[in-house]
Scaffold this motif. Sequence first.
Motif, PDB file in Angstrom:
ATOM      1  N   SER A 748       0.849  -1.193   0.000  1.00  0.00           N
ATOM      2  CA  SER A 748       0.000   0.000   0.000  1.00  0.00           C
ATOM      3  C   SER A 748       0.877   1.233   0.000  1.00  0.00           C
ATOM      4  O   SER A 748       2.036   1.176   0.434  1.00  0.00           O
ATOM      5  N   PRO A 749       0.336   2.349  -0.477  1.00  0.00           N
ATOM      6  CA  PRO A 749       1.117   3.581  -0.470  1.00  0.00           C
ATOM      7  C   PRO A 749       1.667   3.906   0.934  1.00  0.00           C
ATOM      8  O   PRO A 749       2.811   4.336   1.078  1.00  0.00           O
ATOM      9  N   GLU A 750       0.861   3.639   1.932  1.00  0.00           N
ATOM     10  CA  GLU A 750       1.327   3.957   3.287  1.00  0.00           C
ATOM     11  C   GLU A 750       2.538   3.106   3.655  1.00  0.00           C
ATOM     12  O   GLU A 750       3.520   3.589   4.210  1.00  0.00           O
ATOM     13  N   GLU A 751       2.458   1.838   3.279  1.00  0.00           N
ATOM     14  CA  GLU A 751       3.591   0.956   3.552  1.00  0.00           C
ATOM     15  C   GLU A 751       4.831   1.430   2.800  1.00  0.00           C
ATOM     16  O   GLU A 751       5.940   1.379   3.319  1.00  0.00           O
ATOM     17  N   ILE A 752       4.599   1.848   1.572  1.00  0.00           N
ATOM     18  CA  ILE A 752       5.735   2.284   0.749  1.00  0.00           C
ATOM     19  C   ILE A 752       6.376   3.521   1.368  1.00  0.00           C
ATOM     20  O   ILE A 752       7.609   3.660   1.417  1.00  0.00           O
ATOM     21  N   TYR A 757      10.924   5.920   4.184  1.00  0.00           N
ATOM     22  CA  TYR A 757      11.479   6.602   5.348  1.00  0.00           C
ATOM     23  C   TYR A 757      12.596   5.784   5.989  1.00  0.00           C
ATOM     24  O   TYR A 757      13.651   6.294   6.345  1.00  0.00           O
ATOM     25  N   VAL A 758      12.339   4.519   6.121  1.00  0.00           N
ATOM     26  CA  VAL A 758      13.347   3.668   6.777  1.00  0.00           C
ATOM     27  C   VAL A 758      14.619   3.617   5.938  1.00  0.00           C
ATOM     28  O   VAL A 758      15.735   3.673   6.428  1.00  0.00           O
ATOM     29  N   ARG A 759      14.407   3.534   4.627  1.00  0.00           N
ATOM     30  CA  ARG A 759      15.582   3.454   3.756  1.00  0.00           C
ATOM     31  C   ARG A 759      16.448   4.695   3.824  1.00  0.00           C
ATOM     32  O   ARG A 759      17.671   4.625   3.878  1.00  0.00           O
ATOM     33  N   ARG A 763      14.352   5.648   9.969  1.00  0.00           N
ATOM     34  CA  ARG A 763      13.335   5.740  11.025  1.00  0.00           C
ATOM     35  C   ARG A 763      11.960   5.658  10.385  1.00  0.00           C
ATOM     36  O   ARG A 763      11.820   5.825   9.177  1.00  0.00           O
ATOM     37  N   ASP A 764      10.991   5.372  11.242  1.00  0.00           N
ATOM     38  CA  ASP A 764       9.617   5.395  10.757  1.00  0.00           C
ATOM     39  C   ASP A 764       9.100   6.819  10.756  1.00  0.00           C
ATOM     40  O   ASP A 764       9.521   7.628  11.577  1.00  0.00           O
ATOM     41  N   PRO A 765       8.180   7.134   9.843  1.00  0.00           N
ATOM     42  CA  PRO A 765       7.586   8.484   9.903  1.00  0.00           C
ATOM     43  C   PRO A 765       6.739   8.594  11.161  1.00  0.00           C
ATOM     44  O   PRO A 765       6.131   7.627  11.589  1.00  0.00           O
ATOM     45  N   ALA A 771       0.323  11.467   8.601  1.00  0.00           N
ATOM     46  CA  ALA A 771      -0.990  12.066   8.325  1.00  0.00           C
ATOM     47  C   ALA A 771      -0.892  13.021   7.152  1.00  0.00           C
ATOM     48  O   ALA A 771      -1.703  12.975   6.211  1.00  0.00           O
ATOM     49  N   ALA A 772       0.128  13.866   7.167  1.00  0.00           N
ATOM     50  CA  ALA A 772       0.255  14.866   6.099  1.00  0.00           C
ATOM     51  C   ALA A 772       0.465  14.186   4.756  1.00  0.00           C
ATOM     52  O   ALA A 772      -0.112  14.582   3.726  1.00  0.00           O
ATOM     53  N   LEU A 773       1.287  13.122   4.767  1.00  0.00           N
ATOM     54  CA  LEU A 773       1.574  12.463   3.489  1.00  0.00           C
ATOM     55  C   LEU A 773       0.358  11.680   2.994  1.00  0.00           C
ATOM     56  O   LEU A 773       0.091  11.625   1.790  1.00  0.00           O
ATOM     57  N   LYS A 774      -0.338  11.067   3.934  1.00  0.00           N
ATOM     58  CA  LYS A 774      -1.547  10.355   3.527  1.00  0.00           C
ATOM     59  C   LYS A 774      -2.499  11.298   2.845  1.00  0.00           C
ATOM     60  O   LYS A 774      -3.097  10.971   1.808  1.00  0.00           O
ATOM     61  N   LYS A 775      -2.629  12.462   3.423  1.00  0.00           N
ATOM     62  CA  LYS A 775      -3.515  13.467   2.843  1.00  0.00           C
ATOM     63  C   LYS A 775      -3.074  13.800   1.420  1.00  0.00           C
ATOM     64  O   LYS A 775      -3.895  13.936   0.507  1.00  0.00           O
TER      65      LYS A 775
END
Lengths: 804, 545
Positions: A748-752, A757-759, A763-765, A771-775
């Motif tokens: 899913s886009p969220e997973e991607i 971020y980790v790459r 770290r995790d977002p 929230a901002a990116l999901k939007k």
Amino acid sequence: MSQSILASFLFLAVAASAHAATARLDIYPNDVQLRTNFARQRMVVVATRPDGVTEDVTAKAKISLADGRIARIENSTVYPTADGQTKLQAQYDGQTAMTNMDVQNFAAARPIGFRTDVMPVFMRAGCNTGACHGSARGKDGFRLSLFGFDPEGDHFRLTRELGYRRINLAQPEESLLVQKSIGAVPHTGGKRFDATSEYAKTLLDWLQAGAPNDASNVPTVESVDIFPRELLLEGAGVKQQMIARAHYSDGSQRDVTNLAVFYSNNDNSAAVSPDGVVTAANRGEAFILARFNTKTVGSQALVLPAGLNYAPPTVPPANYIDELVNAKLQKLRILPSDICSDSVFLRRATIDITGVLPSDEEYRGFLDDKAADKRAKLVDRLLSQKAFAEIWAMKWAELLKVKSNLQASYKSIYLYANWLTEQIANNVPLNQIVRQLLASRGGTFSTPPTNFYQVENDTLKTSENVAQVFMGVRVQCAQCHNHPFDRWTMDDYYSFAAFFSQIGRKEGEDYRETIVFNSGGGEVNHPIGGRAMPPKFLGGAMADCNGKDRRQVLADWLTAPDNPFFAPSVANRVWAHFFGVGIVEPVDDIRVSNPASNPELLQRLGRKLVEYNYDFKRLVRDICLSQTYQRVTQTTASNEADQRNFAHGRVRRIQAEMLRDCVSEVTETKDKFRGLPLGARAVQIADGSTSDYFLETFGRSPRETVCACDVRSEPTLSQALHLLNGDTVQAKIRDGHLVPRLLAEKKSPEEIVKILYVRTLSRDPDAAELAALKKMLEGQPKPVEALEDIFWGLLNSREFCFNH
Amino acid sequence: MRPSPRTLLLIVLASTVALQAAALQAADAPKITYTEHIQPILREHCFACHNQGKATNDLALDSYERLRKGGASGPSVAPGDPDNSYMLSLITHKDQPNMPPNSGKIADAKIELLRKWISAGALKDSGSKVEAKKPSLNLAMKSGAARPEGPPPMPEHLCRQPAVYTPRPAAITALAASPWAPLVAIAGQRQIVLYNTDSSELVGVLPFPEGIPYVLRFSRSGKLLLAGGGKAASRGLAVVYEVRTGKRLFQIGDELDAVLAADINASQTLVALGGPQKVVRVYNVADGSLAAEIRKHTDWITAVEFSPDGVLLATADRAGGAGVWEAGTDREFYMLEGHKMAVTAMSWRDDSNVLATASEDGAVCFWGMENGQKIKNINAHPGGASTIQFLHDGRFVTGGRDRLLKLWSPDGGQIRALEPFGELVLKVAATHDGQKLLGGDWSGEVRLASADNGKILSRLAANPPTLETTLQSAQAAAAQTKAAAEQLAKESAAAQAQFDAAQKLLNDKRQAAKTAADAATAAAQSAARAAAEKMEFDKSQAKAK
């Protein structure tokens, strides 16, 4: 009611601290020898509080002589009155301190000497500085040698160059030399001293004696002391008188407080007057230097604000590094920042040790690991990778100017770089590598270390490079005059260069190859007088090179375990890689007037390196496992002003080659560099002349000089623009097809986003970011573009480009 | 035994042969010529670059005419004058660029041959004749500055009290000899000291309260003395004194630093001066107004001198620049290029045709006023030449850092050097008649020496004692000699008394001796008479029997 109690309590507390007991009393110097009626010695009495704060109590202490006939005291200065021995005692606040005094030949006269008395006046009064008569052309035709490196020439220029002008032996007080110095006639340089001063008197005495030159064997200055050696001053405006004392080659001592030039390397914290009075100002540290003749010495001065509330941290140190760093922080009353989180540590160590970013698996694995020693295990794993050797081979290659040009063919440079990498990858001790380099002989193809002598042909430049790279010392200034701020004289310079004057070079059968050999003949001549200089170790003794290859003799000395220069300077460079700043900074500018921020730490690291048989990997391990390395980059109120004492981590931009490799790694693209297969990393590039736009823009070292400063990390507009619009980031995102691949894997886009971020940031977002990116992703018909935009945004962020 | 005829014949033959051989040798003294001797040398070492096809620097040496023509740096040889031949100085590596370049020096024997060839006149081939030498320094001297009428200007009854007495003299800053009188002026501390060079006696002290004089010049008539100087970095001016009366006639100039060079022209209408301000200022004597300012110099003005005929003014500076200007204006006449180091002194020859300059590069150069070109260059004092002065007859005297004072003939040959001074020689002069030489050095010593044999005649003190001291020492000397005289008189009287006593004794003894002798004679006479009478009596007795 309670307020008044509190107030009185505070008053008592303040009052109590104002009369804190003296833990010890010192009187400087603590042994005094006075010879001839010319001798005198200024004394200084210092009281040290239990918390280490020092105070100049010379005026307040009771100073007395055991035998009042031997000497008398006036204005804190002792003058001899009879031959004999006695003790000088200082008493203050219940403590005593003693000095042994020995007076001999007190009635003997001491004739005035040009080198001993007149030349120091020129130095003290600023006559022979580079801004005045010490400049290359002098001023209006009157030149003095810079800082007095040529006393014979100075005597000629003063007396006989314009025989009618500068001195007047019939009426010495009318000499222009005196008239201008005391401001009696217009002088562009201004009035240098009063007509009644001892400086004017020295000049007049010398002129009255007929302006004599010295006889041939004048005692020379062997060393200079500065007292007190350490100051810890509390409160702005607090003062401390410094004293300087010279030791001569005839065994005599001399108080040169009135003749030394005093200066501070940090006026903001502690400034020093020309008479040697230090005045504390803002919180910080300064090094107070005294220069007399060719010697420069210094004392460390720490300044604390008055009324500081400080309690030392209670966390035990992880290793000797922390002990020493913490000791300094305690002196400065600075509290260090906290230890960083696992994710920060993982990213930091991975970049610093291997020059790449941790993969997703490594990230998850490290965070999930529950072992208590997981950080140590991580460091060991990282150190075992070949990338570590490649990074250090690259760093040494920068210092050794491994770059092909008209002089050095691509083939020989390629072989040179490969040899270097092999040595480091095989854990060959550093001192052995250096010994091989310096004493190398043979063809540049068959014996790659001989390339060291192909990239630089000039004798003087070669010796300067050796000093700068392997000893961290810049002797360049001493080519033309004695070094202005350090101990190196022209004699030191030329006798060190003599090690490199017998290098023979000839063309090999293949015209691209050079054969380097010991020619057995060739000398370096001192420019003044032209005498051939026999080889002498820099800062050491004369070398016995009879019948030997001089370079071999030098290599053996430099890499011997007791050599005081090599190990600390290498350790300092290693340290600087992990902290962004050396214990001495710049790392190749170790000098008396640029002292180490923590001399004990520097010496200890040097000794450790020797202990580890120059296996610097073990030193790296010590560094990475210390708390000092693992502190967060966020500052606290206590340490926000600290830049040099490692109280907190430093934000550092990732070096060009490693940044390139990180970008390639996270975008899963391959680069092709000359001489390397597709997919090789930029840190593996052998030749300094192989580069591209990205690498140059981000400050890849052009390898034109041996200076560590050739690697640039300042921000430029080009860098920002290139990341934004240039083809490196955009093209790699597109060509790597990471996002389409992940989408094809049904993520899913969220997973991607989380993966990206980790790459990139290890770290995790956090919730807000997510929230901002999901939007942003909502309602996007083509998630590929949006995700690639996010990817692009991450690669352009400072958090990505910087190690933090 | 006479030699046999055969032997005689042999002897005669042998001697004839010997004579012939000698004659052959004399006739055969080979001329060194370009075609035969020099061309092969040049071919081997020089033609590669300096041939008519390739003429590096416009110089071709493969033809005699082109060789003589020279190249872009000027003529390559000066026939008869090897020391001034540029080619020779380049191949001996005396000058840069060393020739041939990037090679070792040409063999000494070949260089020697070249030198001999140039000395002999740089002949082309065996048929060439030596060219007439170009006019050089050795012109018969006609006195340019005429001797004025009247008695030689000497000071009359000047006060000899020094303005300042210092136990030690300073370096001699200025020294000047009168052109027509036996008088020398020496600069001292706030004074100018005048000596009679015939008697070495102090004849006067002229106070110079403004400081130290750095330049002293007698006017061409000898009647005036110009002193330029002042206080270093503070004030400078020039003062003119009347020699006869010692009176200060006027002062001129107001510089911000001491005047180091000054001169007054022959007609005594202009005074030029200069110093560390790098500007030469020419003033009108009549009203002290500024006639001209020369601003072309880039360093301290070290020398300034009007030509004896008053037409030109020569100036020089510490950077080696030297120029000749129309006197009283700032219009340039010649710029004299050539000195690389400071020019320390200048001197005009009396006929105003030649100007000599001395430089820290050790050379003394002579410049001709026909075209402003250098006529000659002498390496007079290696290490630095400090001073030069022409004599009336064209000889000149120089001094330098080698501590020597040298006297030279008009054509530049050294006549003699005085024995070395203790320190570098700063100033020199020669007396009006050319018989004596004067030199002052860094230690303050001033020597008066004979020009004929270099013997030192006396030393003149730049720091003469005060009149009180002189009086005291004269009085002490008088008392001492008086006492000595008295003592001698006493002794003489005693001796006389002794003599008289001895004389009386002698007379008494003589008298006694005479008396005794007379008595003896009388006794002898009476004895003889008695004897004779007895004999006669005896005879008469015998006869009577």
